[in-house]
Each structure stands twice: as C-alpha cells, then as structure tokens.
Enzyme design. Structure first.
Site, PDB file in Angstrom:
ATOM      1  N   GLY A  62       0.854  -1.187   0.000  1.00  0.00           N
ATOM      2  CA  GLY A  62       0.000   0.000   0.000  1.00  0.00           C
ATOM      3  C   GLY A  62       0.880   1.223   0.000  1.00  0.00           C
ATOM      4  O   GLY A  62       2.097   1.123  -0.215  1.00  0.00           O
ATOM      5  N   GLY A  64       3.265   3.485   1.233  1.00  0.00           N
ATOM      6  CA  GLY A  64       4.230   3.593   2.333  1.00  0.00           C
ATOM      7  C   GLY A  64       4.427   2.326   3.129  1.00  0.00           C
ATOM      8  O   GLY A  64       5.104   2.340   4.165  1.00  0.00           O
ATOM      9  N   ASP A 183     -11.607   6.286   4.203  1.00  0.00           N
ATOM     10  CA  ASP A 183     -10.996   5.642   3.033  1.00  0.00           C
ATOM     11  C   ASP A 183     -11.687   4.309   2.732  1.00  0.00           C
ATOM     12  O   ASP A 183     -11.040   3.291   2.488  1.00  0.00           O
ATOM     13  CB  ASP A 183      -9.497   5.445   3.280  1.00  0.00           C
ATOM     14  CG  ASP A 183      -8.715   5.307   1.967  1.00  0.00           C
ATOM     15  OD1 ASP A 183      -9.292   5.617   0.896  1.00  0.00           O
ATOM     16  OD2 ASP A 183      -7.545   4.892   2.010  1.00  0.00           O
TER      17      ASP A 183
HETATM   18  N1  LIG Z   1      -5.249  -8.215   7.352  1.00  0.00           N
HETATM   19  C1  LIG Z   1      -4.980  -8.583   6.094  1.00  0.00           C
HETATM   20  N2  LIG Z   1      -5.156  -9.855   5.702  1.00  0.00           N
HETATM   21  C2  LIG Z   1      -4.906 -10.235   4.416  1.00  0.00           C
HETATM   22  N3  LIG Z   1      -4.467  -9.396   3.447  1.00  0.00           N
HETATM   23  C3  LIG Z   1      -4.267  -8.099   3.792  1.00  0.00           C
HETATM   24  C4  LIG Z   1      -4.503  -7.628   5.123  1.00  0.00           C
HETATM   25  N4  LIG Z   1      -4.226  -6.292   5.155  1.00  0.00           N
HETATM   26  C5  LIG Z   1      -3.845  -5.964   3.919  1.00  0.00           C
HETATM   27  N5  LIG Z   1      -3.864  -7.023   3.097  1.00  0.00           N
HETATM   28  C6  LIG Z   1      -3.493  -7.048   1.666  1.00  0.00           C
HETATM   29  O1  LIG Z   1      -2.417  -6.159   1.480  1.00  0.00           O
HETATM   30  C7  LIG Z   1      -2.779  -5.150   0.527  1.00  0.00           C
HETATM   31  C8  LIG Z   1      -2.116  -3.841   0.919  1.00  0.00           C
HETATM   32  O2  LIG Z   1      -2.751  -3.347   2.075  1.00  0.00           O
HETATM   33  P1  LIG Z   1      -2.548  -1.862   2.588  1.00  0.00           P
HETATM   34  O3  LIG Z   1      -3.520  -1.646   3.680  1.00  0.00           O
HETATM   35  O4  LIG Z   1      -1.110  -1.643   2.910  1.00  0.00           O
HETATM   36  O5  LIG Z   1      -2.818  -0.957   1.315  1.00  0.00           O
HETATM   37  P2  LIG Z   1      -4.126  -0.710   0.386  1.00  0.00           P
HETATM   38  O6  LIG Z   1      -5.320  -0.553   1.261  1.00  0.00           O
HETATM   39  O7  LIG Z   1      -4.199  -1.783  -0.685  1.00  0.00           O
HETATM   40  O8  LIG Z   1      -3.721   0.640  -0.345  1.00  0.00           O
HETATM   41  P3  LIG Z   1      -3.627   2.103   0.270  1.00  0.00           P
HETATM   42  O9  LIG Z   1      -2.386   2.152   1.090  1.00  0.00           O
HETATM   43  O10 LIG Z   1      -3.573   2.956  -0.950  1.00  0.00           O
HETATM   44  O11 LIG Z   1      -4.879   2.309   1.092  1.00  0.00           O
HETATM   45  C9  LIG Z   1      -4.299  -5.113   0.519  1.00  0.00           C
HETATM   46  O12 LIG Z   1      -4.811  -4.644  -0.705  1.00  0.00           O
HETATM   47  C10 LIG Z   1      -4.648  -6.575   0.792  1.00  0.00           C
HETATM   48  O13 LIG Z   1      -4.629  -7.293  -0.425  1.00  0.00           O
END
Ligand SMILES: Nc1ncnc2c1ncn2[C@@H]1O[C@H](COP(=O)(O)OP(=O)(O)OP(=O)(O)O)[C@@H](O)[C@H]1O
Length: 328
Positions: A62, A64, A183
């Site tokens: 995601g 950062g 978000d």
């Molecule tokens: N608790 C979790 N269990 C399983 N997969 C996860 C979990 N948290 C995040 N992910 C996976 O990791 C990815 C990246 O998560 P992250 O929250 O860092 O960013 P994002 O929500 O995709 O993007 P942004 O930072 O732009 O909001 C997610 O899209 C998801 O596929």
C-alpha cells in the site's frame, strides 16, 4: 493487483525481512462502550513481541508500507503484519500512522479487522522518527473485495446487500466510537475464509469531537471514492459537513461498483480521471432482521481541480444523513 494476487499464491517467498527489533509496544486502550458492543470479539489473543513472527509471503503493498503473511512460531497462528517505514522528515505521515495505531487499539468488533498489537522500533512511545511501525493484524484469507471484483466482476444482489449491511454496521460501530474512516473502498474491505467482510486500514481515519474532526485533513484518502464536500469543500460546504456521511458516500460507490462490475463513475476499462461525478444514493431498508442495501445515482457534475471539464450540469444535491432507516 495482478502482481499482488500472483504473490499471494506463492508460498515461503524469500523476503528482505526487517531484522527482529526490540519493539516498543503501543498501549492498548480499554474499549469504549458502543452501539455495536454486542459484536465485540471475545477472543483477542495479544501478541507481545515480534520476535516469534516468521514471515511467509508478501500479501500486498500500500502507500508507504508492505503487508506480510506471518506465522507465530509457538502457536502456529497466522497473522497479517503491516510494516510502515518512515523517512526522518515525514512528520505528518508519522503522526497519521500513530493515529492509526491509536484507533486500532481502541476498536474491538467482529466488523473491523482486528489488530493484535502495534510495535515500533524507535525510541520512546510516540515520536517514531525514522523508525518502522508494525501492525499485527487478523489475517483475512480471502483478500480484499477488490480482489474478488477482479475475479468475478459483478456480484449478485444478495451478496451486495450482505456486504452493504455488514459495512454499514461496521461504520455504525465506528460512529459510536466517534471514528470516521475516510478511506472506504474495495481494497480496504477484507474477507476471511468464512466469507465475512470487515473494514480495514485506518491510515487516514480521524476522531470526531461532535461534528468537528479533531484532526482535519480533507484531502487525505482516495479521491475516486471521496465525497464531493471532501475534495471540494468550498463548493459543497465541506467545512460544515458531517464527516460520517463521507463514509456513506464511499460505501455507496462500493455497492454500485459491485453491481456494475467496474468503478462506476467512468466507463468499463477507462482509467480513473478526475472529472464527472454523480451523487450516489444508498438506501438501506430493514425488514425485520433482514437488511437490504440499494445504490442509485443522481446526475450532477462537480469540478475537480478544474481540469478540462465539460459543461457543468447542476442539479440539487440530496443530503444523505448517516444511519437512518432510509438513507437518500
Ligand atoms: N489483514 C490482512 N489480511 C490479508 N491481506 C491483507 C490484510 N491487510 C492488507 N492485506 C493485503 O495487502 C494489501 C495492501 O494493504 P494496505 O492496507 O497496505 O494498502 P491498500 O489498502 O491496498 O492501499 P492504500 O495504502 O492505498 O490504502 C491489501 O490490498 C490486501 O490485499
């Protein structure tokens, strides 16, 4: 996302894993009473250290940060470990991450992805300059709603209404805790192997004091899912808007996206472009215990960052108060 999915299928990746760190734990706050307290999770295993977490794979990236699938060496339990790295001078980002940690430690509901512990490898309790921040999260085996939509494109109405209901209940819980998510989008709605959807990622969330947001930065979030008053507060009285309503707007877009199978404010296959925006309705009907969510649109256009837009086509903006029986 295809890269993410590809990586999700790989097991035991060799990762450039950050070395075990003498982590400082954020203190957990006692949960506050909330309207959805009956949904509070009763099992809440605490993780006291990162030392025993073994990295298995990358789940995704995601802004950062990177999310890893990890296993506890002693219990065998699987978690998702989100690692955020900060530059020395990224003060605002650090402050926001500390707020995310505070919020995650405060919430406790089956409607929200559980956080089992937050650690950092800096000195002290809150500053974390130049350090990494680690969130040990409940592992959501089926990935995000974004992944599901990539695979299935459109979802049946029954599935959509189930999603709408759960996310609304999750937002209702957050509202009871005075938390505005800011978000809500498919990649922040995660699904476990029981098919339960939960709200995740409080990276740009805020805490409200009455109608005012204690920490107000209207431009943080994902613009495609942002309500008009957040990206154009001057035109839409954003300074006086109800922050919780912005989350309902975003959920409305998600519901609509599930129905049409693509981000709904532009044509299928088109790249996201800031420009035309429609008002999104979210209707929520309750028939006894069964809930039913419906999304709709009203035509109007707002100017986003004044970039080569066509003629403005105004119409009345319908208000959408949060959490009444019927939201329009
Ligand atoms: N608790 C979790 N269990 C399983 N997969 C996860 C979990 N948290 C995040 N992910 C996976 O990791 C990815 C990246 O998560 P992250 O929250 O860092 O960013 P994002 O929500 O995709 O993007 P942004 O930072 O732009 O909001 C997610 O899209 C998801 O596929």
């Amino acid at each position: 996302m295809s890269l993410v999915r590809e990586r999700r299928n790989q097991q035991a990746l060799r990762l450039s894993v950050p070395p075990p760190v003498p982590a400082v734990e954020y203190r957990r706050r006692s949960p506050q009473p909330s309207p959805a307290s009956s949904l509070a999770s009763n099992e809440s295993p605490r993780i006291d250290s990162l030392i025993n977490l073994e990295k298995l794979a990358v789940l995704g990236h995601g802004n950062g940060g990177t999310v890893y699938k990890v296993r506890h060496r002693h219990t065998g339990s699987i978690y998702a470990l989100k690692v955020l790295r900060f530059d020395e001078d990224a003060v605002a980002v650090r402050r926001q991450a500390a707020r995310e940690a505070e919020i995650l430690m405060r919430v406790d509901s089956q409607l929200i992805v559980k956080c089992h512990g937050v650690f950092h490898n800096g000195v002290g309790d809150s500053d974390c300059a130049g350090c990494d921040l680690y969130f040990v999260m409940e592992y959501m085996e089926a990935g995000s709603l974004h992944d599901v939509l990539q695979m299935h494109h459109r979802l049946p109405e029954q599935a959509i209404s189930g999603i709408a209901r759960r996310v609304l209940e999750g937002l209702h819980y957050l509202q009871g805790m005075q938390i505005v998510h800011r978000d809500i989008k498919p990649s922040n709605l995660l699904i476990n192997n029981r098919g339960e959807i939960k709200i995740a990622d409080f990276g740009v969330s805020g805490v409200m004091a009455g109608k005012l947001e204690v920490t107000h930065d209207p431009y943080m979030g994902t613009s495609a899912y942002m309500s008009p008053e957040r990206f154009d507060p001057e035109r839409w009285d954003g300074d006086f808007s109800d922050g919780f309503a912005g989350d309902i707007w975003s959920l409305g877009l998600v519901v609509w996206e599930c129905h049409v199978g693509h981000y709904p404010l532009i044509g299928p296959g088109q790249k996201t472009r800031l420009g035309d925006v429609n008002v999104c309705y979210l209707l929520w009907r309750k028939d006894g215990d069964a809930g039913h969510g419906v999304a709709g649109v009203s035509k109007f256009r707002v100017e986003m960052f004044g970039e080569g837009l066509e003629e403005r086509e105004d119409s009345d903006r319908t208000s959408y108060p949060p959490f009444s029986d019927k939201m329009v």
